[in-house]
Design an enzyme around this catalytic site. Structure first.
Site, PDB file in Angstrom:
ATOM      1  N   ASP A   1       0.792  -1.232   0.000  1.00 16.64           N
ATOM      2  CA  ASP A   1       0.000   0.000   0.000  1.00 16.64           C
ATOM      3  C   ASP A   1       0.826   1.285   0.000  1.00 16.64           C
ATOM      4  O   ASP A   1       0.308   2.359   0.299  1.00 16.64           O
ATOM      5  CB  ASP A   1      -0.953   0.016   1.214  1.00 16.64           C
TER       6      ASP A   1
ATOM      7  N   ASP B   1      -6.464  -3.529  -6.651  1.00 21.78           N
ATOM      8  CA  ASP B   1      -6.152  -2.259  -5.985  1.00 21.78           C
ATOM      9  C   ASP B   1      -4.668  -1.880  -6.152  1.00 21.78           C
ATOM     10  O   ASP B   1      -4.309  -0.703  -6.174  1.00 21.78           O
ATOM     11  CB  ASP B   1      -6.441  -2.333  -4.469  1.00 21.78           C
TER      12      ASP B   1
HETATM   13  N1  GLY Z   1      -7.640  -1.102  -1.118  1.00 18.70           N
HETATM   14  C1  GLY Z   1      -8.614  -1.608  -0.255  1.00 18.70           C
HETATM   15  C2  GLY Z   1     -10.001  -1.234  -0.605  1.00 18.70           C
HETATM   16  O1  GLY Z   1     -10.291  -0.742  -1.666  1.00 18.70           O
HETATM   17  O2  GLY Z   1     -10.854  -1.453   0.236  1.00 18.70           O
END
Ligand code: GLY
Length: 381
Positions: free
Chosen positions: A101, A161
């Protein structure tokens, strides 16, 4: 923007209050796990209180990123000072190689800060962050590994993501002249394009790989309704990711991919008239399923950019679609009333419905991508 500015001005006392009211249990957990201090807002709790997160949380960079956009819009030094303070709480993350992340946390905060101020310390922090992120690259797979948790289920899980974290790598490649970052970002995007998408151009949430052979082991969901469903925010990350890839590389295959995803979204029979999607396009209780303002804001921001990159006759339809999304989010149905909503700007997002968490709440990333979409729109008119 004027409303966002007012709403955010009163977020700071709310943040101080949430910090002062932290439960003993939460404090002890943070200390035991060495997570550091609470940093920035993420969402509201079921009791209506504001939830702050430590820097390691994937959402910690959105609030400072939003403050940078408000500074960019207003040029008021008040916002620069606040943005700096809430950005600099995250520095320790530059060394955190346990998660993918990094882009969400550091590029939204330090990245916007560096873009607007040129602060050389921010540049060093971002380069170190990018170097840490690429330690997660698995060459036999051709992807950055997403999660380390649930090692009993997945060997090398990659979630859609993760496309968003690649923007930091393109930036780092330009700043350092080291093409390693660029090559990893492209390879990750190519592998994801080959394995994450279905014939109808919707995408899976999680693809799990064999880290030795690179073979696909499983295609699943974690936050969507079902493995074969189209989780709304996943589709939003996908269109944002491939639009960003088209901008960063100029390669037509990424633009084509973004357009395929746009057509899936725009023509979907379950896309409501106001263009604010249900949390999953295949949710069982449509039209009574919760909506997701966060997916809407991410899509709108991406589709404004797509409308500029695409030179075909379809460009105008992209602009109209994104504008309709932003108009819906700016209507009383989605925009908070002043001084309510724990000072978040938007209502009605869905974080993780199957986990019974963050359903119909404000979320910091909905607000971040909403103000980003507004900035992008402003630059078009
Ligand atoms: N990246 C995590 C979400 O979109 O919840």
């Amino acid at each position: 923007f004027a409303f966002a500015e007012q709403q955010l001005k009163y977020a700071f006392p709310k943040i101080d209050e949430a910090r002062a009211n932290e439960s003993q249990e939460s404090k002890e957990k943070r200390i035991a796990k060495q997570w550091g201090e609470l940093t920035n807002p993420r969402n509201t709790e079921p009791d209506g209180s504001l939830r702050l997160v430590p820097s390691k949380d994937w959402t910690s960079g959105f609030f400072p990123g939003e403050l940078w956009y408000v500074y960019e819009y207003t040029h008021d030094p008040f916002w620069k000072e606040k943005a700096e303070k809430h950005t600099e709480m995250l520095e320790r993350e530059k060394k955190n190689g346990t998660t993918h992340d990094m882009g969400f946390k550091m590029y939204c905060s330090y990245g916007n800060g560096y873009r607007l101020t040129g602060n050389p310390t921010y540049k060093d922090i971002l380069i170190e962050s990018a170097r840490t992120l690429i330690t997660r690259y698995k060459p036999n797979v051709g992807c950055l590994r997403s999660w380390d948790h649930h090692a009993d289920q997945w060997e090398c899980p990659v979630i859609i993501d993760n496309m968003l974290n690649l923007e930091l790598l393109f930036w780092a490649s330009r700043e350092t002249n080291d093409s390693t970052f660029y090559n990893i970002a492209r390879k990750h995007a190519d592998t994801t394009m080959a394995n994450h998408f279905r014939a109808d151009n919707s995408c899976y949430h999680v693809v799990d790989y064999d880290p030795e052979t690179g073979a696909v082991r499983k295609k699943q969901t974690a936050q969507g309704y079902a493995d074969e469903s189209a989780w709304a925010r996943g589709q939003a990350w996908a269109i944002y990711g491939y639009t960003m890839m088209a901008r960063e590389t100029g390669s037509p295959e990424y633009l084509a991919q973004a357009k395929h995803i746009a057509r899936f979204l725009m023509n979907h029979p379950n896309m409501p008239a106001d263009k604010v999607p249900y949390w999953d396009f295949d949710a069982p209780n449509i039209p009574d399923a919760p909506r997701d303002a966060s997916a809407t804001a991410i899509m709108a921001s991406a589709v404004f950019e797509l409308s500029q990159l695409d030179k075909s006759d379809e460009a105008k339809s992209y602009l109209d679609f994104a504008e309709q999304q932003v108009r819906s989010l700016s209507s009383p149905e989605y925009l908070a009333e002043k001084g309510t909503n724990c000072n978040f700007v938007l209502k009605h997002s869905t974080g993780h419905l199957p986990g019974n968490s963050e359903v119909d709440v404000p979320l910091s990333y909905a607000d971040y991508y909403y103000v980003e979409a507004l900035m992008r729109l402003k630059k078009l008119i």
